[in-house]
Design an enzyme around this catalytic site. Structure first.
Site, PDB file in Angstrom:
ATOM      1  N   GLY A  90      52.267 -49.759 109.392  1.00 54.35           N
ATOM      2  CA  GLY A  90      53.282 -48.721 109.180  1.00 54.35           C
ATOM      3  C   GLY A  90      54.428 -49.186 108.304  1.00 54.35           C
ATOM      4  N   ASP A  98      59.928 -43.255 115.508  1.00 53.13           N
ATOM      5  CA  ASP A  98      60.954 -42.622 114.664  1.00 53.13           C
ATOM      6  C   ASP A  98      60.857 -41.099 114.677  1.00 53.13           C
ATOM      7  OD1 ASP A  98      61.709 -45.164 113.983  1.00 53.13           O
ATOM      8  OD2 ASP A  98      61.444 -44.934 111.813  1.00 53.13           O
ATOM      9  N   HIS A 125      73.175 -77.059 125.922  1.00 56.32           N
ATOM     10  CA  HIS A 125      74.258 -77.492 125.036  1.00 56.32           C
ATOM     11  C   HIS A 125      73.713 -78.414 123.966  1.00 56.32           C
ATOM     12  CE1 HIS A 125      78.269 -78.659 123.784  1.00 56.32           C
ATOM     13  NE2 HIS A 125      77.871 -79.919 123.816  1.00 56.32           N
ATOM     14  N   ALA A 184      45.903 -37.464 108.889  1.00 60.87           N
ATOM     15  CA  ALA A 184      45.423 -36.519 109.896  1.00 60.87           C
ATOM     16  C   ALA A 184      46.171 -35.195 109.808  1.00 60.87           C
ATOM     17  CB  ALA A 184      45.595 -37.124 111.279  1.00 60.87           C
TER      18      ALA A 184
HETATM   19  C1  FAD Z   1      63.972 -51.447 104.734  1.00 56.53           C
HETATM   20  C2  FAD Z   1      63.794 -51.235 106.216  1.00 56.53           C
HETATM   21  C3  FAD Z   1      64.097 -52.256 107.098  1.00 56.53           C
HETATM   22  C4  FAD Z   1      63.940 -52.066 108.457  1.00 56.53           C
HETATM   23  N1  FAD Z   1      64.242 -53.102 109.296  1.00 56.53           N
HETATM   24  C5  FAD Z   1      64.084 -52.950 110.628  1.00 56.53           C
HETATM   25  C6  FAD Z   1      64.340 -54.027 111.512  1.00 56.53           C
HETATM   26  O1  FAD Z   1      64.722 -55.121 111.092  1.00 56.53           O
HETATM   27  N2  FAD Z   1      64.137 -53.836 112.825  1.00 56.53           N
HETATM   28  C7  FAD Z   1      63.720 -52.629 113.333  1.00 56.53           C
HETATM   29  O2  FAD Z   1      63.558 -52.508 114.545  1.00 56.53           O
HETATM   30  N3  FAD Z   1      63.464 -51.592 112.512  1.00 56.53           N
HETATM   31  C8  FAD Z   1      63.631 -51.725 111.184  1.00 56.53           C
HETATM   32  N4  FAD Z   1      63.333 -50.679 110.350  1.00 56.53           N
HETATM   33  C9  FAD Z   1      62.897 -49.412 110.953  1.00 56.53           C
HETATM   34  C10 FAD Z   1      61.422 -49.507 111.364  1.00 56.53           C
HETATM   35  O3  FAD Z   1      60.651 -49.778 110.225  1.00 56.53           O
HETATM   36  C11 FAD Z   1      60.991 -48.201 112.017  1.00 56.53           C
HETATM   37  O4  FAD Z   1      61.846 -47.889 113.083  1.00 56.53           O
HETATM   38  C12 FAD Z   1      59.566 -48.327 112.553  1.00 56.53           C
HETATM   39  O5  FAD Z   1      58.666 -48.659 111.533  1.00 56.53           O
HETATM   40  C13 FAD Z   1      59.143 -47.024 113.213  1.00 56.53           C
HETATM   41  O6  FAD Z   1      57.861 -47.162 113.713  1.00 56.53           O
HETATM   42  P1  FAD Z   1      56.902 -45.923 113.939  1.00 56.53           P
HETATM   43  O7  FAD Z   1      55.707 -46.477 114.649  1.00 56.53           O
HETATM   44  O8  FAD Z   1      57.632 -44.804 114.568  1.00 56.53           O
HETATM   45  O9  FAD Z   1      56.476 -45.396 112.502  1.00 56.53           O
HETATM   46  P2  FAD Z   1      56.262 -46.023 111.070  1.00 56.53           P
HETATM   47  O10 FAD Z   1      56.388 -47.482 111.048  1.00 56.53           O
HETATM   48  O11 FAD Z   1      57.113 -45.203 110.166  1.00 56.53           O
HETATM   49  O12 FAD Z   1      54.728 -45.720 110.797  1.00 56.53           O
HETATM   50  C14 FAD Z   1      54.238 -44.416 110.726  1.00 56.53           C
HETATM   51  C15 FAD Z   1      52.895 -44.455 110.048  1.00 56.53           C
HETATM   52  O13 FAD Z   1      52.313 -43.156 110.170  1.00 56.53           O
HETATM   53  C16 FAD Z   1      51.679 -42.827 108.966  1.00 56.53           C
HETATM   54  N5  FAD Z   1      51.491 -41.375 108.888  1.00 56.53           N
HETATM   55  C17 FAD Z   1      52.419 -40.417 108.616  1.00 56.53           C
HETATM   56  N6  FAD Z   1      51.857 -39.196 108.629  1.00 56.53           N
HETATM   57  C18 FAD Z   1      50.550 -39.387 108.936  1.00 56.53           C
HETATM   58  C19 FAD Z   1      49.429 -38.523 109.105  1.00 56.53           C
HETATM   59  N7  FAD Z   1      49.549 -37.193 108.966  1.00 56.53           N
HETATM   60  N8  FAD Z   1      48.222 -39.073 109.388  1.00 56.53           N
HETATM   61  C20 FAD Z   1      48.089 -40.410 109.550  1.00 56.53           C
HETATM   62  N9  FAD Z   1      49.099 -41.260 109.410  1.00 56.53           N
HETATM   63  C21 FAD Z   1      50.313 -40.757 109.103  1.00 56.53           C
HETATM   64  C22 FAD Z   1      52.629 -43.381 107.921  1.00 56.53           C
HETATM   65  O14 FAD Z   1      51.993 -43.524 106.662  1.00 56.53           O
HETATM   66  C23 FAD Z   1      52.971 -44.737 108.559  1.00 56.53           C
HETATM   67  O15 FAD Z   1      52.057 -45.726 108.194  1.00 56.53           O
HETATM   68  C24 FAD Z   1      63.460 -50.843 108.970  1.00 56.53           C
HETATM   69  C25 FAD Z   1      63.134 -49.800 108.087  1.00 56.53           C
HETATM   70  C26 FAD Z   1      63.296 -49.994 106.728  1.00 56.53           C
HETATM   71  C27 FAD Z   1      62.922 -48.880 105.794  1.00 56.53           C
END
Ligand code: FAD
Length: 476
Positions: A45, A317, A449, A119
């Site tokens: 992701g 998210d 420490h 999906a």
């Molecule tokens: C630059 C940056 C730095 C970050 N640093 C941090 C950090 O240090 N620590 C932290 O906790 N968080 C960090 N985050 C936030 C973190 O990346 C997200 O909170 C996290 O990835 C969310 O996870 P998720 O499983 O909800 O979804 P995501 O990681 O967003 O994954 C969702 C996946 O679903 C897929 N998808 C979407 N629609 C469909 C569909 N219809 N069919 C199939 N697949 C689909 C997407 O392509 C993606 O691969 C950062 C974000 C960014 C952009």
């Protein structure tokens, strides 16, 4: 539900970020038949491909460059660094490939059926997956978990079609080291990526429309970071907005608005817009289910992460703030346990937040800002790192650890830390808050420490007015 009943459950997880793959793996461990769907070759992701992981690999390099400069103060002079951008990029890509390949392997050994594709919902229990080649596959399930994550938010007025304009994904691609960079948005992503570019030699200007960086974080935690960033960055413009951006032959001309603006227009080699993230809740066919989407685009769920549609759960998210990887993973596990019939709820007392800048800023549980808003009576016990032996040995006394304590019960309600390595240290705070520790529990636990972890213990001692390394004259 027994393991054999679990084995008859056929579930799909849509999206393989840290929420989706954690959910899929636990479901497989509990004996369910699991299909995990994502457009990428491997699970990971945003977090692994274009978020947490690549940004932290680059921030590690930035830290090294900063420390090499600071080494002058310790009698060590390094020559100016020669940066090979192609090799730096391949280090970062190697990290991403290793980790995404690793979770791909973990999916295989658990017999999770990984389907590369996007999906769409046919109905509450049927998905149509469009594969990279364009062919469709229709799959039916007992339960579906939506974990589609989020994408960078855009400001429509600043949307121009130019390779100089970047979102966080483009910034992580590190195409070049621009001479100058405007970062629009003083949140954690803008500050982390701004720090990377500044360490590589870019003149970075940050614009934030509110009165301080990292809106939402306690001001005393932000102050040491602000001071250090003021030295590292070209400028930090607060209470300022960017009203327009125009492409010119030599760069992007930005127009600033705000009470303190001295130079209304400036030209930058590149602009990074990092003004938050939008949930990916516009999943095709979602309207054929009973899933409800709220005003800000988040899918609505209960404490078991179940949507209004009994067959569909949602996590990460796409269901709301804080948009952080560890929150997504935890929600994924709760959703799967709920599907398995366990008595569970998502109701954490402490979701840690970490800003991986230098110094790092981290907090969990109650914040002072929140306590003030809710009119809650708290006592704040602060331990400045100038009094920490470890902080002085690493020449980083610019930190502070604080505990927010209930004055009646002495329970630790929140912890805030700013300083080198605060992101690692906050884990102790999470444990203290979740386990309902009293300040005395923290104070009486022997800490090693010399370590920065002692600052947590000493902050607890400060609560009782008995910190070893802080002298408070007796009153009266
Ligand atoms: C630059 C940056 C730095 C970050 N640093 C941090 C950090 O240090 N620590 C932290 O906790 N968080 C960090 N985050 C936030 C973190 O990346 C997200 O909170 C996290 O990835 C969310 O996870 P998720 O499983 O909800 O979804 P995501 O990681 O967003 O994954 C969702 C996946 O679903 C897929 N998808 C979407 N629609 C469909 C569909 N219809 N069919 C199939 N697949 C689909 C997407 O392509 C993606 O691969 C950062 C974000 C960014 C952009």
């Amino acid at each position: 539900m027994t393991e054999s009943e679990n084995q008859s459950l056929n579930i799909a997880v849509v999206g393989a970020g840290p929420g989706g793959y954690a959910a899929a793996f636990l479901a497989a461990d509990l004996g369910m038949k699991v299909t995990l769907i994502d457009p990428e070759l491997n699970p990971g992701g945003v977090c692994l491909y274009r978020g947490c992981i690549p940004s932290k690999a680059l921030l590690h390099v930035a830290k090294l460059l900063e420390e090499a400069q600071q080494a002058k103060n310790w009698g060590i002079d390094f020559p100016a660094p020669a940066i090979d951008l192609a090799r730096l990029r391949s280090f970062k890509e190697g990290v991403v490939n290793k980790l995404t390949g690793g979770v791909g392997q973990l999916a295989k050994v658990r017999k999770v059926h990984y389907v590369q594709g996007k999906a769409a919902f046919e109905n509450s229990t049927t998905l149509v997956v469009t594969k990279p080649g364009g062919e469709n596959e229709t799959l039916a399930f007992d339960k579906i978990i939506i974990a589609t994550g989020s994408r960078p938010a855009i400001i429509p007025t600043l949307k121009i079609d130019s390779p100089r304009m970047m979102d966080s994904t483009a910034a992580l691609n590190l195409e070049e080291i621009p001479g100058s960079l405007l970062v629009v948005g003083g949140g954690y992503i803008g500050l982390e990526l701004g720090s990377v570019y500044a360490a590589l030699g870019t003149r970075v200007t940050v614009v934030e429309m509110l009165s301080g960086l990292l809106p939402g974080a306690d001001r005393d935690l932000v102050l040491p970071l602000h001071k250090r960033l003021e030295k590292m960055f070209e400028a930090i413009l607060l209470n300022t907005t960017v009203s327009s951006i125009r492409e010119e032959s030599n760069g992007l001309r930005a127009t600033f608005e705000g009470p303190n603006v001295k130079e209304r227009e400036q030209v930058f080699d590149r602009v990074l817009v990092s003004v938050g993230r939008k949930p990916n809740s516009e999943i095709p066919g979602l309207e054929k289910t009973q899933v409800q989407v709220g005003a800000r685009g988040f899918i609505q769920v209960n404490k078991q992460l179940q949507t209004n549609d009994p067959a569909i759960y949602a996590i990460g998210d796409v269901v709301g703030e804080p948009m952080l990887a560890h929150k997504a993973s935890h929600e994924g596990r709760v959703a799967v346990e709920a599907i398995a019939g366990h008595k569970v709820a998502f109701e954490p007392h402490a979701i840690p937040a970490v800003v991986f800048t230098d110094p790092e800023v981290a907090w969990c549980g109650l914040t002072e800002t929140q306590a003030e808003k809710e009119n809650r009576e708290i006592k704040v016990a602060k331990f400045p790192w100038g009094a920490s032996g470890r902080a002085v040995t690493i020449d980083r006394p610019d930190g502070m650890t604080k505990l927010l304590v209930d004055p009646k019960t002495e329970r630790v309600l929140g912890v805030g830390i700013v300083g080198a390595g605060a992101g690692e240290l906050i884990a102790e705070g999470v444990l203290a808050v979740e386990m309902a520790a009293l300040a005395s529990d923290v104070a009486m636990s022997i800490h090693p420490h010399p370590t920065l972890s002692e600052t947590v213990m000493e902050a607890a001692e400060v609560f009782y007015g008995t910190s070893t390394h802080i002298y408070r004259p007796k009153r009266g």
